[in-house]
Write a protein that holds these residues in place. Structure first.
Motif, mmCIF file in Angstrom:
data_model
loop_
_atom_site.group_PDB
_atom_site.id
_atom_site.type_symbol
_atom_site.label_atom_id
_atom_site.label_comp_id
_atom_site.label_asym_id
_atom_site.label_seq_id
_atom_site.Cartn_x
_atom_site.Cartn_y
_atom_site.Cartn_z
ATOM 1 N N ARG A 65 0.835 -1.207 0.000
ATOM 2 C CA ARG A 65 0.000 0.000 0.000
ATOM 3 C C ARG A 65 0.873 1.262 0.000
ATOM 4 O O ARG A 65 0.620 2.209 -0.747
ATOM 5 C CB ARG A 65 -0.908 -0.019 1.232
ATOM 6 C CG ARG A 65 -1.710 1.213 1.424
ATOM 7 C CD ARG A 65 -2.997 1.095 0.712
ATOM 8 N NE ARG A 65 -3.729 2.338 0.884
ATOM 9 C CZ ARG A 65 -4.872 2.557 0.344
ATOM 10 N NH1 ARG A 65 -5.426 1.633 -0.376
ATOM 11 N NH2 ARG A 65 -5.478 3.692 0.515
ATOM 12 N N ASN A 69 1.078 3.970 -3.070
ATOM 13 C CA ASN A 69 0.826 5.400 -2.871
ATOM 14 C C ASN A 69 2.019 6.244 -3.298
ATOM 15 O O ASN A 69 1.858 7.300 -3.920
ATOM 16 C CB ASN A 69 0.469 5.682 -1.413
ATOM 17 C CG ASN A 69 -0.892 5.142 -1.042
ATOM 18 O OD1 ASN A 69 -1.728 4.877 -1.899
ATOM 19 N ND2 ASN A 69 -1.111 4.945 0.245
ATOM 20 N N GLN A 72 2.099 6.456 -7.061
ATOM 21 C CA GLN A 72 1.113 7.418 -7.556
ATOM 22 C C GLN A 72 1.617 8.847 -7.370
ATOM 23 O O GLN A 72 1.501 9.671 -8.284
ATOM 24 C CB GLN A 72 -0.218 7.240 -6.836
ATOM 25 C CG GLN A 72 -0.994 6.047 -7.316
ATOM 26 C CD GLN A 72 -2.371 5.990 -6.703
ATOM 27 O OE1 GLN A 72 -2.554 6.280 -5.530
ATOM 28 N NE2 GLN A 72 -3.346 5.613 -7.508
ATOM 29 N N ASP A 73 2.179 9.134 -6.210
ATOM 30 C CA ASP A 73 2.722 10.469 -5.962
ATOM 31 C C ASP A 73 3.846 10.785 -6.946
ATOM 32 O O ASP A 73 3.916 11.886 -7.495
ATOM 33 C CB ASP A 73 3.258 10.588 -4.529
ATOM 34 C CG ASP A 73 2.161 10.527 -3.482
ATOM 35 O OD1 ASP A 73 0.968 10.669 -3.842
ATOM 36 O OD2 ASP A 73 2.494 10.306 -2.300
#
Length: 162
Positions: A65, A69, A72-73
């Motif tokens: 996870r 994340n 994506q950032d």
């Protein structure tokens, strides 16, 4: 004594999953060095948190996870430019182990899909994660993960049939 055992367990889980995490990040970033750096940052973020409340069986999903994340950032901040699927010759692909050219070809195909579908296909097909694991990583219902997978695969089929 309990903390020492817990730290050994956490270390073992992290070590056992490092290669999977790097591969997971690589297929999202397209650069192995950046993927390794991102996973290193993810592990540090994980270790900075209070890990006493995290069950050992949840650590793997928690790490995925964090990596997801961070990917994506990273993608948002760097706005990678992708080549069109028409720019790649996807015919004649064999069943041998993926090399970098194959990985680029696969990423180009997946990058033509909406990211929510492409991520699930990557997680299932490339990373070998189950829909239960995917739903835990993305915090979505398992049925949503399955429907996005199915929708993405249909779109890929249409791209190859053209």
């Amino acid at each position: 004594m309990f903390k020492k055992i817990r730290h050994k367990t956490i270390s073992r889980i992290i070590e056992d999953n490092l290669d999977y995490l790097v591969r997971f990040a690589y297929y999202r970033l397209g650069n192995h060095v950046e993927a390794e750096d991102l996973v290193y940052d993810a592990v540090l973020k994980f270790l900075e948190r209070d890990t006493d409340n995290i069950k050992p069986e949840s650590i793997r999903l928690y790490l995925f996870r964090i990596v997801h994340n961070l990917c994506q950032d990273y993608s948002r901040s760097n706005k990678r430019e992708f080549m069109s699927i028409e720019d790649y010759d996807v015919e004649g692909a064999d069943d041998e182990a993926l090399d970098l050219e194959d990985a680029d070809r696969i990423n180009a195909c997946l990058d033509s899909l909406p990211s929510r579908e492409a991520d699930i296909i990557r997680m299932n097909v490339i990373d070998g994660l189950s829909f239960v694991e995917i739903s835990g990583i993305l915090s979505i219902p398992q049925s949503t993960a399955k429907s996005r997978y199915k929708s993405g695969m249909e779109k890929l089929r249409k791209l190859f049939i053209k």
